[in-house]
Design a protein around this motif. Structure first.
Motif, PDB file in Angstrom:
ATOM      1  N   ALA A  12       0.880  -1.180   0.000  1.00 44.20           N
ATOM      2  CA  ALA A  12       0.000   0.000   0.000  1.00 44.20           C
ATOM      3  C   ALA A  12       0.909   1.220   0.000  1.00 44.20           C
ATOM      4  N   PRO A  13       0.388   2.401  -0.341  1.00 50.30           N
ATOM      5  CA  PRO A  13       1.219   3.606  -0.262  1.00 50.30           C
ATOM      6  C   PRO A  13       1.841   3.765   1.120  1.00 50.30           C
ATOM      7  N   MET A  14       3.081   4.226   1.167  1.00 56.89           N
ATOM      8  CA  MET A  14       3.858   4.280   2.408  1.00 56.89           C
ATOM      9  C   MET A  14       4.284   5.713   2.690  1.00 56.89           C
ATOM     10  N   ILE A  15       3.970   6.213   3.892  1.00 61.61           N
ATOM     11  CA  ILE A  15       4.349   7.566   4.283  1.00 61.61           C
ATOM     12  C   ILE A  15       5.434   7.482   5.350  1.00 61.61           C
ATOM     13  N   LEU A  16       6.659   7.838   4.980  1.00 62.45           N
ATOM     14  CA  LEU A  16       7.788   7.900   5.900  1.00 62.45           C
ATOM     15  C   LEU A  16       8.186   9.366   5.992  1.00 62.45           C
ATOM     16  N   SER A  17       7.591  10.058   6.933  1.00 65.79           N
ATOM     17  CA  SER A  17       7.666  11.523   6.978  1.00 65.79           C
ATOM     18  C   SER A  17       9.086  12.033   6.909  1.00 65.79           C
ATOM     19  N   ALA A  18       9.292  13.020   6.034  1.00 67.66           N
ATOM     20  CA  ALA A  18      10.593  13.665   5.883  1.00 67.66           C
ATOM     21  C   ALA A  18      10.592  14.981   6.641  1.00 67.66           C
ATOM     22  N   PRO A  19      11.728  15.411   7.187  1.00 68.30           N
ATOM     23  CA  PRO A  19      11.786  16.690   7.900  1.00 68.30           C
ATOM     24  C   PRO A  19      11.473  17.851   6.972  1.00 68.30           C
ATOM     25  N   GLY A  20      10.865  18.885   7.543  1.00 68.14           N
ATOM     26  CA  GLY A  20      10.678  20.122   6.799  1.00 68.14           C
ATOM     27  C   GLY A  20       9.432  20.204   5.960  1.00 68.14           C
ATOM     28  N   HIS A  21       8.482  19.247   6.104  1.00 66.09           N
ATOM     29  CA  HIS A  21       7.284  19.355   5.290  1.00 66.09           C
ATOM     30  C   HIS A  21       6.392  20.485   5.816  1.00 66.09           C
ATOM     31  N   THR A  22       5.549  21.022   4.937  1.00 63.64           N
ATOM     32  CA  THR A  22       4.687  22.141   5.288  1.00 63.64           C
ATOM     33  C   THR A  22       3.422  21.647   5.958  1.00 63.64           C
ATOM     34  N   SER A  23       2.590  22.589   6.410  1.00 68.81           N
ATOM     35  CA  SER A  23       1.361  22.229   7.110  1.00 68.81           C
ATOM     36  C   SER A  23       0.327  21.617   6.183  1.00 68.81           C
ATOM     37  N   VAL A  24       0.444  21.834   4.875  1.00 68.56           N
ATOM     38  CA  VAL A  24      -0.542  21.289   3.940  1.00 68.56           C
ATOM     39  C   VAL A  24       0.037  20.164   3.094  1.00 68.56           C
ATOM     40  N   MET A  25       1.294  19.850   3.248  1.00 63.41           N
ATOM     41  CA  MET A  25       1.913  18.769   2.481  1.00 63.41           C
ATOM     42  C   MET A  25       2.864  17.990   3.369  1.00 63.41           C
ATOM     43  N   GLY A 205       5.218   3.473   9.240  1.00 59.86           N
ATOM     44  CA  GLY A 205       5.069   4.843   8.774  1.00 59.86           C
ATOM     45  C   GLY A 205       3.853   5.542   9.339  1.00 59.86           C
ATOM     46  N   ARG A 206       3.571   6.694   8.781  1.00 59.83           N
ATOM     47  CA  ARG A 206       2.472   7.527   9.243  1.00 59.83           C
ATOM     48  C   ARG A 206       1.136   7.026   8.687  1.00 59.83           C
ATOM     49  N   SER A 207       0.060   7.233   9.451  1.00 57.77           N
ATOM     50  CA  SER A 207      -1.285   6.806   9.059  1.00 57.77           C
ATOM     51  C   SER A 207      -1.315   5.323   8.719  1.00 57.77           C
ATOM     52  N   LYS A 208      -0.535   4.530   9.434  1.00 53.25           N
ATOM     53  CA  LYS A 208      -0.397   3.119   9.093  1.00 53.25           C
ATOM     54  C   LYS A 208      -1.612   2.284   9.490  1.00 53.25           C
ATOM     55  N   TYR A 209      -2.533   2.845  10.234  1.00 50.62           N
ATOM     56  CA  TYR A 209      -3.710   2.079  10.607  1.00 50.62           C
ATOM     57  C   TYR A 209      -4.916   2.449   9.751  1.00 50.62           C
ATOM     58  N   THR A 210      -4.714   3.249   8.703  1.00 52.01           N
ATOM     59  CA  THR A 210      -5.830   3.579   7.811  1.00 52.01           C
ATOM     60  C   THR A 210      -5.545   2.982   6.438  1.00 52.01           C
ATOM     61  N   GLN A 211      -5.267   3.825   5.441  1.00 49.96           N
ATOM     62  CA  GLN A 211      -5.080   3.318   4.088  1.00 49.96           C
ATOM     63  C   GLN A 211      -3.618   3.246   3.683  1.00 49.96           C
ATOM     64  N   TYR A 212      -2.701   3.500   4.599  1.00 50.41           N
ATOM     65  CA  TYR A 212      -1.287   3.554   4.276  1.00 50.41           C
ATOM     66  C   TYR A 212      -0.506   2.516   5.064  1.00 50.41           C
ATOM     67  N   GLY A 213       0.736   2.266   4.598  1.00 49.43           N
ATOM     68  CA  GLY A 213       1.732   1.616   5.432  1.00 49.43           C
ATOM     69  C   GLY A 213       1.847   0.112   5.386  1.00 49.43           C
ATOM     70  N   GLN A 214       1.009  -0.597   4.633  1.00 51.78           N
ATOM     71  CA  GLN A 214       1.118  -2.058   4.624  1.00 51.78           C
ATOM     72  C   GLN A 214       2.309  -2.489   3.770  1.00 51.78           C
ATOM     73  N   CYS A 215       3.094  -3.407   4.297  1.00 51.11           N
ATOM     74  CA  CYS A 215       4.241  -3.916   3.566  1.00 51.11           C
ATOM     75  C   CYS A 215       4.492  -5.377   3.945  1.00 51.11           C
ATOM     76  N   GLU A 216       5.317  -6.018   3.129  1.00 55.13           N
ATOM     77  CA  GLU A 216       5.647  -7.435   3.316  1.00 55.13           C
ATOM     78  C   GLU A 216       7.146  -7.557   3.507  1.00 55.13           C
ATOM     79  N   ILE A 217       7.560  -8.285   4.547  1.00 56.42           N
ATOM     80  CA  ILE A 217       8.967  -8.389   4.923  1.00 56.42           C
ATOM     81  C   ILE A 217       9.470  -9.807   4.658  1.00 56.42           C
ATOM     82  N   THR A 218      10.573  -9.908   3.929  1.00 54.85           N
ATOM     83  CA  THR A 218      11.219 -11.196   3.675  1.00 54.85           C
ATOM     84  C   THR A 218      12.663 -11.122   4.159  1.00 54.85           C
ATOM     85  N   VAL A 219      13.055 -12.094   4.989  1.00 51.21           N
ATOM     86  CA  VAL A 219      14.411 -12.132   5.550  1.00 51.21           C
ATOM     87  C   VAL A 219      15.214 -13.210   4.835  1.00 51.21           C
TER      88      VAL A 219
END
Length: 534
Positions: A12-25, A205-219
């Motif tokens: 799913a789309p992944m939000i890994l917040s970067a420093p310096g983002h604005t209040s609307v982005m 990541g951010r908002s991971k309990y809604t529509q974002y952040g799902q990923c699959e991990i393989t070791v």
């Protein structure tokens, strides 16, 4: 020392917040930091060992996650060669025509070659660089300004009282990233013995309990870290694989920060290491490190680090001994500086001599013919890019048309949105039919006549659907119809004859009007704060 490769596949789309983002982005990073990777495996360990809230009392947990293991950033995997990309050293430059590459650490770029700096990531394959870029998308959301300390009415109503919006930039789904876990053999065995070796799913990541952040991990299985060949020269170069946070230095002063690397090399070997003093010996860039710790519910203090891609020259006096290279490699993989368990301070030997662009033979006519499945995938990629732009245009248009909304238009917009349905197929006919069945004297009919987009009433767009006359097509917006790179890409793979053809897709029609009606419904009846007239 050993390492395990870790593959992360975004589901799913992944939000890994970067420093310096604005209040609307809210901007996102281009990789999974070691801090995120460490958090994923710590949560998995706590669940597998049933530690609950007492993980800090478990010796094995503290041993692995607070000193024993190094969780190294997961960077994008180049799809063709399945090679993990690296942050490009800041000394690397490429000619403007892309035909040649030079590294300023090993000489000057030809003055007549038109060279410019390379930035971003690239996979290194047999001395060739294959630049890669993380695919991202932007999604529009309605703000909830009264959520903290407010009445909570906006949350209950499902809309913003003042019509505020903000955007999330996210890593697109379907991409693979590869990170590393470095440590002693027994520690890696303990980790795998607790969490297992099967592929598992998680949210990050951010908002991971809604529509974002799902990923699959393989070791992957653990393997020994082999030292590179012993250098034959006194001078060699190191690059920062990850950001470097020194214990003590003048923030932003690269030479004082890198002195700590030299001290670590001298402390772990027989000595003889020092920073090179020549003119072109350091190519560095500072960056801010800003982490949010979910357990604390707060951010760490912002710190200044040398960014990944920093490259510098080191000299070894007294000659190389057989054991020196192994000791140096162990120091580099263990990390130098602070927060090494989160992957900071990872360094690698870098040799930028003889670099070249990955040679690609011109495609034959047979190669240009895509199979049906490849053509479908390529078309969907281009279409998805356009749809993201269309949604932004729809929100902007709804904001400009807001002053033409009747006082009680919210229900009418909800009815039109409902007529569109939940999928694009057949949306044009469904919305056209409800418009044709609505008489002008009816409340919905009056709204269709009064609400204007680009000077035209809604009925003129929806009563007789002509794709070429839709707002997003008629204006020929710069970020949609004048995207020459997108047009060229479509023509090259033979799935798109031009912007006009793409804008006739029913998915585009659905995306625009669904966003328009949704945004209009949430803002209808709210006082106008200013802006352009429709």
């Amino acid at each position: 020392m050993q390492m395990m490769k870790v593959r992360i596949r975004t589901k799913a789309p992944m939000i890994l917040s970067a420093p310096g983002h604005t209040s609307v982005m809210t901007a996102t990073q281009d990789s999974f930091s070691g801090s995120v990777l460490r958090g994923i495996f710590a949560a998995r360990f706590i669940k597998a060992a049933a530690l609950g809230n007492a993980a800090h009392e478990n010796d094995d947990f503290m041993r692995l996650f607070y000193g024993g293991l190094r969780f190294v950033n997961a960077y994008l995997v180049e799809p063709l060669t399945q090679t993990r990309a690296i942050p490009l050293p800041l000394s690397v430059q490429r000619s403007k025509d892309g035909s040649s590459i030079c590294d300023l650490m090993y000489g000057e770029a030809p003055r007549d070659g038109g060279f410019k700096s390379m930035r971003g990531f690239a996979a290194v394959c047999d001395k060739g660089l294959h630049p890669v870029a993380v695919q991202k998308e932007i999604r529009l959301h309605i703000s909830r300004s009264d959520l903290n300390g407010g009445s909570g009415k906006e949350r209950l109503a499902g809309r913003s009282m003042d019509g505020g919006i903000y955007n999330y930039e996210a890593i697109a789904q379907g991409q693979s990233f590869e990170g590393l876990i470095c440590g002693a053999e027994e520690e890696l065995r303990l980790l795998c013995g607790t969490i297992g070796t099967e592929t598992f799913s998680c949210c990050a990541g951010r908002s991971k309990y809604t529509q974002y952040g799902q990923c699959e991990i393989t070791v992957m299985p653990a393997e020994d870290i082999l030292p590179p060949p012993i250098p034959t020269e006194e001078r060699f170069c190191l690059r920062c694989e990850t950001p470097f946070l020194p214990h003590r230095a003048v923030p932003g002063d690269a030479r004082s920060m890198l002195d700590e690397v030299v001290d670590a090399l001298n402390a772990g070997t027989d000595g003889g290491f020092l920073l090179a003093e020549e003119q072109r010996s350091i190519y560095a860039q500072a960056e801010d490190i800003d982490n949010f710790v979910g357990v604390w519910g707060m951010r760490r203090p912002r710190e200044t680090a040398l960014s990944a891609g920093t490259v510098f020259a080191v000299r070894k006096t007294g000659g190389w001994q057989p054991c020196d290279m192994e000791a140096v490699n162990a120091i580099l993989c263990s990390g130098v500086g602070r927060r090494t368990e989160e992957g900071f301070g990872q360094l690698r030997i870098w040799d930028g001599r003889g670099l070249c662009c990955i040679a690609q033979d011109p495609p034959t006519p047979e190669a240009r013919e895509l199979c049906t499945e490849s053509r479908r995938i390529a078309e969907q990629i281009i279409l998805a890019h356009i749809i993201e732009q269309i949604r932004v245009l729809a929100a902007e248009d709804a904001g400009r048309a807001r002053r033409t909304f009747p006082p009680n238009a919210s229900h009418a917009f909800a009815r039109l949105d409902s007529a569109l349905g939940i999928r694009p197929q057949g949306a044009c006919e469904r919305i056209r039919q409800i418009v044709l069945d609505t008489k002008k004297e009816m409340p919905l009919g009056k709204m269709l006549e009064n609400v204007r987009v680009e000077g035209r009433p809604l009925r003129s767009y929806l009563g007789e659907i002509i794709h070429e006359e839709m707002p997003y097509a008629a204006r020929e917006r710069q970020n949609v119809t004048a995207d020459q790179d997108l047009i060229d890409a479509g023509k090259e793979i033979g799935v798109w004859g031009g912007t006009a053809a793409l804008l006739k897709q029913e998915e585009v029609f659905y995306a625009y009007w669904h966003t328009f009606f949704r945004f209009a419904r949430k803002t209808a009846g709210k006082p106008e704060k200013g802006g352009e007239s429709a």
